[in-house]
Design an enzyme around this catalytic site. Structure first.
Site, PDB file in Angstrom:
ATOM      1  N   TRP A 125      66.860 -33.343 -91.040  1.00 54.04           N
ATOM      2  CA  TRP A 125      66.069 -32.787 -89.939  1.00 54.04           C
ATOM      3  C   TRP A 125      66.619 -33.202 -88.589  1.00 54.04           C
ATOM      4  O   TRP A 125      66.652 -32.394 -87.650  1.00 54.04           O
ATOM      5  CB  TRP A 125      64.590 -33.146 -90.090  1.00 54.04           C
ATOM      6  CG  TRP A 125      63.998 -32.376 -91.232  1.00 54.04           C
ATOM      7  CD1 TRP A 125      63.650 -32.854 -92.461  1.00 54.04           C
ATOM      8  CD2 TRP A 125      63.780 -30.961 -91.283  1.00 54.04           C
ATOM      9  NE1 TRP A 125      63.205 -31.829 -93.255  1.00 54.04           N
ATOM     10  CE2 TRP A 125      63.274 -30.660 -92.572  1.00 54.04           C
ATOM     11  CE3 TRP A 125      63.957 -29.905 -90.375  1.00 54.04           C
ATOM     12  CZ2 TRP A 125      62.945 -29.355 -92.962  1.00 54.04           C
ATOM     13  CZ3 TRP A 125      63.616 -28.611 -90.766  1.00 54.04           C
ATOM     14  CH2 TRP A 125      63.125 -28.352 -92.045  1.00 54.04           C
TER      15      TRP A 125
ATOM     16  N   ASP B 146      60.674 -36.981 -83.659  1.00 50.42           N
ATOM     17  CA  ASP B 146      60.124 -35.973 -84.560  1.00 50.42           C
ATOM     18  C   ASP B 146      59.336 -36.723 -85.641  1.00 50.42           C
ATOM     19  O   ASP B 146      59.919 -37.389 -86.485  1.00 50.42           O
ATOM     20  CB  ASP B 146      61.274 -35.175 -85.181  1.00 50.42           C
ATOM     21  CG  ASP B 146      60.809 -34.195 -86.256  1.00 50.42           C
ATOM     22  OD1 ASP B 146      59.592 -34.116 -86.524  1.00 50.42           O
ATOM     23  OD2 ASP B 146      61.681 -33.500 -86.832  1.00 50.42           O
TER      24      ASP B 146
ATOM     25  N   LYS C  21      52.048 -31.469 -92.972  1.00 49.33           N
ATOM     26  CA  LYS C  21      52.180 -32.488 -94.022  1.00 49.33           C
ATOM     27  C   LYS C  21      50.986 -33.443 -94.053  1.00 49.33           C
ATOM     28  O   LYS C  21      50.361 -33.614 -95.090  1.00 49.33           O
ATOM     29  CB  LYS C  21      53.483 -33.243 -93.834  1.00 49.33           C
ATOM     30  CG  LYS C  21      54.676 -32.322 -94.112  1.00 49.33           C
ATOM     31  CD  LYS C  21      55.902 -32.757 -93.426  1.00 49.33           C
ATOM     32  CE  LYS C  21      56.946 -31.680 -93.325  1.00 49.33           C
ATOM     33  NZ  LYS C  21      57.080 -30.764 -94.461  1.00 49.33           N
TER      34      LYS C  21
HETATM   35  N1  PMP Z   1      61.154 -32.079 -88.919  1.00 45.75           N
HETATM   36  C1  PMP Z   1      60.834 -32.664 -90.088  1.00 45.75           C
HETATM   37  C2  PMP Z   1      61.010 -34.145 -90.227  1.00 45.75           C
HETATM   38  C3  PMP Z   1      60.339 -31.897 -91.139  1.00 45.75           C
HETATM   39  O1  PMP Z   1      60.020 -32.461 -92.314  1.00 45.75           O
HETATM   40  C4  PMP Z   1      60.168 -30.508 -90.966  1.00 45.75           C
HETATM   41  C5  PMP Z   1      59.584 -29.626 -92.030  1.00 45.75           C
HETATM   42  N2  PMP Z   1      59.822 -29.971 -93.310  1.00 45.75           N
HETATM   43  C6  PMP Z   1      60.539 -29.948 -89.736  1.00 45.75           C
HETATM   44  C7  PMP Z   1      61.011 -30.771 -88.736  1.00 45.75           C
HETATM   45  C8  PMP Z   1      60.387 -28.500 -89.485  1.00 45.75           C
HETATM   46  O2  PMP Z   1      59.049 -28.237 -89.336  1.00 45.75           O
HETATM   47  P1  PMP Z   1      58.434 -26.773 -89.194  1.00 45.75           P
HETATM   48  O3  PMP Z   1      58.502 -26.163 -90.544  1.00 45.75           O
HETATM   49  O4  PMP Z   1      57.049 -27.041 -88.718  1.00 45.75           O
HETATM   50  O5  PMP Z   1      59.259 -26.040 -88.196  1.00 45.75           O
END
Ligand code: PMP
Length: 349
Positions: A90, A160, A184
């Protein structure tokens, strides 16, 4: 997971919210009933986390992925350098997206360890005068979590927190921006929560979409356009529940106990189950593991686990193996069921 009692409360109020004759899904976001829901959600979140007055709270559509672009456009409106510490998939995505809007510097990465650790802060190659330093506080796929807030001096730290939001206390004043998708630990998908220090916003890059302008969103209390009403409402119920549970200290205590039970089972299995993550940075939320016996045994494990009612244990498609996501709402009994299943599977295979 969402807590069962929250789903039940939402269900009970689904068709006729508190005698209004309407579902929250049907309300005008400008009407008094929804305005109250929104105001309470923000107030409860502020109380739960202890968000100082000089931070704005934004409820935004587009998930965490949209913030990958919004952050450089708000924090570096006229360009400059942004430092990224990449400890997983990520962080890598955030880095790649930011590159479109700002000069990026890869200050540190754990790519050479297959993202199984966090490089020590003393080794980070930070840029003096950088616009911000970005970290991913919990890498959802790799299961690597920061245990302390890194000290990056006067440069705003951006985190994040998508996969460990509200899983433990947050010292907000140590950050410039905290953001994450809610799906989550907090509520149904469809929203990101951004907590941003107010002196960092006000100007945006010329090409910044209106919807990504944090100041505009703050001025309009996240209602410049129609907000994600249902997600705000459900998230608000979760904030109230966490407050009632004793706040984020109590939540953390529970999460530590849950994770310890699972890591102990892995570590005590004589290599039958293997955690690839550096013990110092093992996530309380996402626990990836492999089976020492190889891929075929892993497939059998996942198939039988699924048949036993243990859902979503397959590791992310990019890394394989197994991964147990034990977010806030996963009860201790859920982890216990998994640990018992793992012991039984080991005995039989
Ligand atoms: N950052 C992290 C640490 C994630 O786990 C995720 C989703 N799994 C995201 C960003 C992306 O999130 P979204 O699907 O809300 O765009």
């Amino acid at each position: 997971m969402l807590p069962l009692d929250i789903l039940e409360e939402a269900q009970a109020d689904m068709i006729n919210y508190k005698g209004t004759g309407m579902s929250v899904m049907e309300m005008s976001h400008r009407g008094k009933d929804f305005m109250k829901i929104a105001a309470e959600a923000e107030a409860d979140l502020r109380e739960l986390v202890g968000i100082p007055d000089n931070y704005k709270v934004l409820f935004l559509q587009g998930g965490a992925s949209s913030q990958f672009a919004a952050i450089p456009m708000n924090l570096a409106p006229k360009g400059g350098v942004a430092d990224f510490v990449v400890t997983g998939a990520w962080g890598k995505k955030a880095f790649a997206e930011a590159k479109k809007y700002v000069d990026v510097n890869l200050a540190a990465t754990s790519a050479d360890s297959n993202f199984s650790t966090i490089p020590p802060v003393s080794e980070w190659k930070l840029t003096p005068g950088a616009k911000f330093v970005h970290i991913c506080s919990n890498e959802t796929i790799g299961g690597v979590e920061f245990k302390d807030v890194p000290d990056v001096g006067d440069v705003p730290l951006v985190a994040d927190m998508s996969s460990n939001y509200l899983s433990k206390p947050i010292d907000v004043k140590k950050y410039g921006v905290i953001y994450g998708g809610v799906q989550k630990n907090i509520g149904p998908a469809g929203m990101a929560i951004v907590i941003v220090r107010d002196d960092l916003i006000g100007e945006v890059a010329d090409a910044c979409p209106t919807m990504f302008d944090y100041q505009l969103m703050a001025d309009n209390e996240s209602m410049y356009n129609t907000p994600p009403c249902w997600t705000m409402y459900t998230s608000g119920l979760v904030f109230k529940k966490l407050l009632k549970m004793g706040g984020l200290e109590a939540v953390e205590k529970m999460n530590i106990e849950k994770a310890a039970m699972l890591y102990d089972a892995i570590d005590g299995s004589d290599g039958y189950y293997v955690s690839p993550v550096d013990k110092k940075y093992r996530s309380l939320m996402n626990v990836p593991f492999t089976l020492g016996g190889g891929e075929d045994l892993e497939k059998k494990f996942l198939k039988e686990a699924n048949a036993a009612g243990l859902e979503s244990l397959k590791g992310h498609r990019s890394v394989g193996g197994a991964r147990a996501s034990i977010y806030n709402a996963m009860p201790m009994e859920g982890v216990k069921t998994l640990v018992d299943f793992m012991a039984e599977f080991k005995k039989n295979n």
